[in-house]
Design a protein around this motif. Sequence first.
Motif, mmCIF file in Angstrom:
data_model
loop_
_atom_site.group_PDB
_atom_site.id
_atom_site.type_symbol
_atom_site.label_atom_id
_atom_site.label_comp_id
_atom_site.label_asym_id
_atom_site.label_seq_id
_atom_site.Cartn_x
_atom_site.Cartn_y
_atom_site.Cartn_z
ATOM 1 N N ALA A 303 2.937 3.802 2.222
ATOM 2 C CA ALA A 303 2.928 3.581 0.779
ATOM 3 C C ALA A 303 4.364 3.638 0.282
ATOM 4 O O ALA A 303 5.241 4.225 0.928
ATOM 5 N N ARG A 304 4.587 3.036 -0.871
ATOM 6 C CA ARG A 304 5.921 3.033 -1.467
ATOM 7 C C ARG A 304 5.966 4.014 -2.630
ATOM 8 O O ARG A 304 5.000 4.151 -3.379
ATOM 9 N N GLU A 321 2.379 3.704 -4.414
ATOM 10 C CA GLU A 321 1.689 2.424 -4.381
ATOM 11 C C GLU A 321 1.249 2.154 -2.955
ATOM 12 O O GLU A 321 2.066 2.012 -2.044
ATOM 13 N N TRP A 322 -0.071 2.067 -2.727
ATOM 14 C CA TRP A 322 -0.628 1.842 -1.407
ATOM 15 C C TRP A 322 -0.705 0.350 -1.100
ATOM 16 O O TRP A 322 -0.545 -0.483 -2.003
ATOM 17 N N PRO A 323 -0.922 -0.015 0.154
ATOM 18 C CA PRO A 323 -0.928 -1.443 0.519
ATOM 19 C C PRO A 323 -1.925 -2.286 -0.273
ATOM 20 O O PRO A 323 -1.714 -3.477 -0.462
ATOM 21 N N ASP A 324 -3.021 -1.682 -0.737
ATOM 22 C CA ASP A 324 -3.995 -2.446 -1.522
ATOM 23 C C ASP A 324 -3.664 -2.456 -3.010
ATOM 24 O O ASP A 324 -4.493 -2.830 -3.839
ATOM 25 N N GLN A 325 -2.421 -2.022 -3.371
ATOM 26 C CA GLN A 325 -1.909 -1.990 -4.739
ATOM 27 C C GLN A 325 -2.532 -0.904 -5.612
ATOM 28 O O GLN A 325 -2.284 -0.860 -6.817
ATOM 29 N N THR A 326 -3.357 -0.042 -5.048
ATOM 30 C CA THR A 326 -3.831 1.093 -5.835
ATOM 31 C C THR A 326 -2.700 2.100 -6.007
ATOM 32 O O THR A 326 -1.780 2.188 -5.177
ATOM 33 N N SER A 388 -2.927 8.143 4.790
ATOM 34 C CA SER A 388 -1.996 7.174 5.377
ATOM 35 C C SER A 388 -2.366 6.827 6.803
ATOM 36 O O SER A 388 -1.927 5.789 7.329
ATOM 37 N N ARG A 389 -3.199 7.648 7.452
ATOM 38 C CA ARG A 389 -3.571 7.401 8.851
ATOM 39 C C ARG A 389 -4.861 6.607 8.967
ATOM 40 O O ARG A 389 -5.272 6.253 10.065
ATOM 41 N N THR A 390 -5.528 6.348 7.833
ATOM 42 C CA THR A 390 -6.791 5.604 7.880
ATOM 43 C C THR A 390 -6.559 4.107 7.685
ATOM 44 O O THR A 390 -5.521 3.705 7.188
#
Length: 390
Positions: A303-304, A321-326, A388-390
């Motif tokens: 995530a950023r 901000e997670w990869p799915d933009q949540t 982050s590991r899922t």
Amino acid sequence: MIERMLSRIVREYLGEFPAVALLGPRQVGKTTLALEIGRPDNALYLDLESERDKSKLALPEEYLWEHRERLVILDEVHRLPGLFPLLRGLIDRKRREGKGPGGYLLLGSATPDLLRQSGESLAGRIAYLELSPLGVIETGRDAINALWLRGGYPESFLASDSRTSFLWREHFLRTYLERDIPQFGFRIAAETLRRFWGMLAHNQGGLLNTSNLARNIGVDVKTAGNYLDLLADLYLVRRLPPWHANLGKRLVKSPKVYVRDSGLVHALLGIVERESLLGHPVVGASWECFAIENLLVSVGDRARGFFYRTSGGAEIDLLLEWPDQTLWAIEVKRSFAPKPDRGFYSACLDLSPVRKYVVYPGEERIPLPEGIVAISLFELAREIRETSRT
């Protein structure tokens, strides 16, 4: 031996890539981790600061090819930048012979030269990992106060007492300024860079104002910017970027800047004991940046991280901000009776994060109004790590 979070990931990457670069500041534990990983496979370890080991590479291609069946650990690899094109050729030869990944583990102090050289020569053949100082997940919930005071460099954290830890950090700073940075090819007066580093500690977590920094140490703005770039490139300072979105609001555009290791902050400010820290003006900013850094290390590259601030006072200390933009919104408080500021509620209305947390020094998980949860730093770091590991 404290098990490092990165240990499993390094092993996984060695199973997927021909070369893995483990980067990070000096004395952070790269060599210890690499030797632990390489021990079961009888890895070959070469310290390129050692003249004895460097002499083994008088004919590097022949020597390394002779050991092509073993994992080769090259420590302080930036000392021999000419190795990178050679490693590319050896990796390609091994591929043609049907050899699998995991041939080279490269350790370096994150110099820009190392990144440039490896990026040019080993593109598509190398993965990068950053080893940070010890974090709250690695040291445990009972050690958070010691970790905050002493920082996460293993020698500092594991010292016999606070005074010994402080002296180690003092020597670490002096060595970096007088020996290590000049070896990287930078010609900067040690006292000037020490004052610059100290100003960043005094302004821990503040918005970047390069003009003020330059004026206070008597250099031009470009030079001050170069100093900041250097400390960031060596993973000693972090620039936390502001969140940008088309929300129709006036957003702060300058990054926040802080010294990444809280122990170095306290050494730069002359803070030895916990009691002195609790009475120092930097205590709130130190705790906030300590928490943010631990959470960012826990999330890794999954995530950023940003902060959010508007001219109207809406603010979020850390926005993930997670990869799915949540988005996850995180406020950091030193109080044992956590209560989010009005600006945090306003910011959450602006951004609609899926999770909202207040990190505080207590242990109990406490539900707050509007779906906000008060949580300990250790528990949130662990929750972020699991996500982050899922």
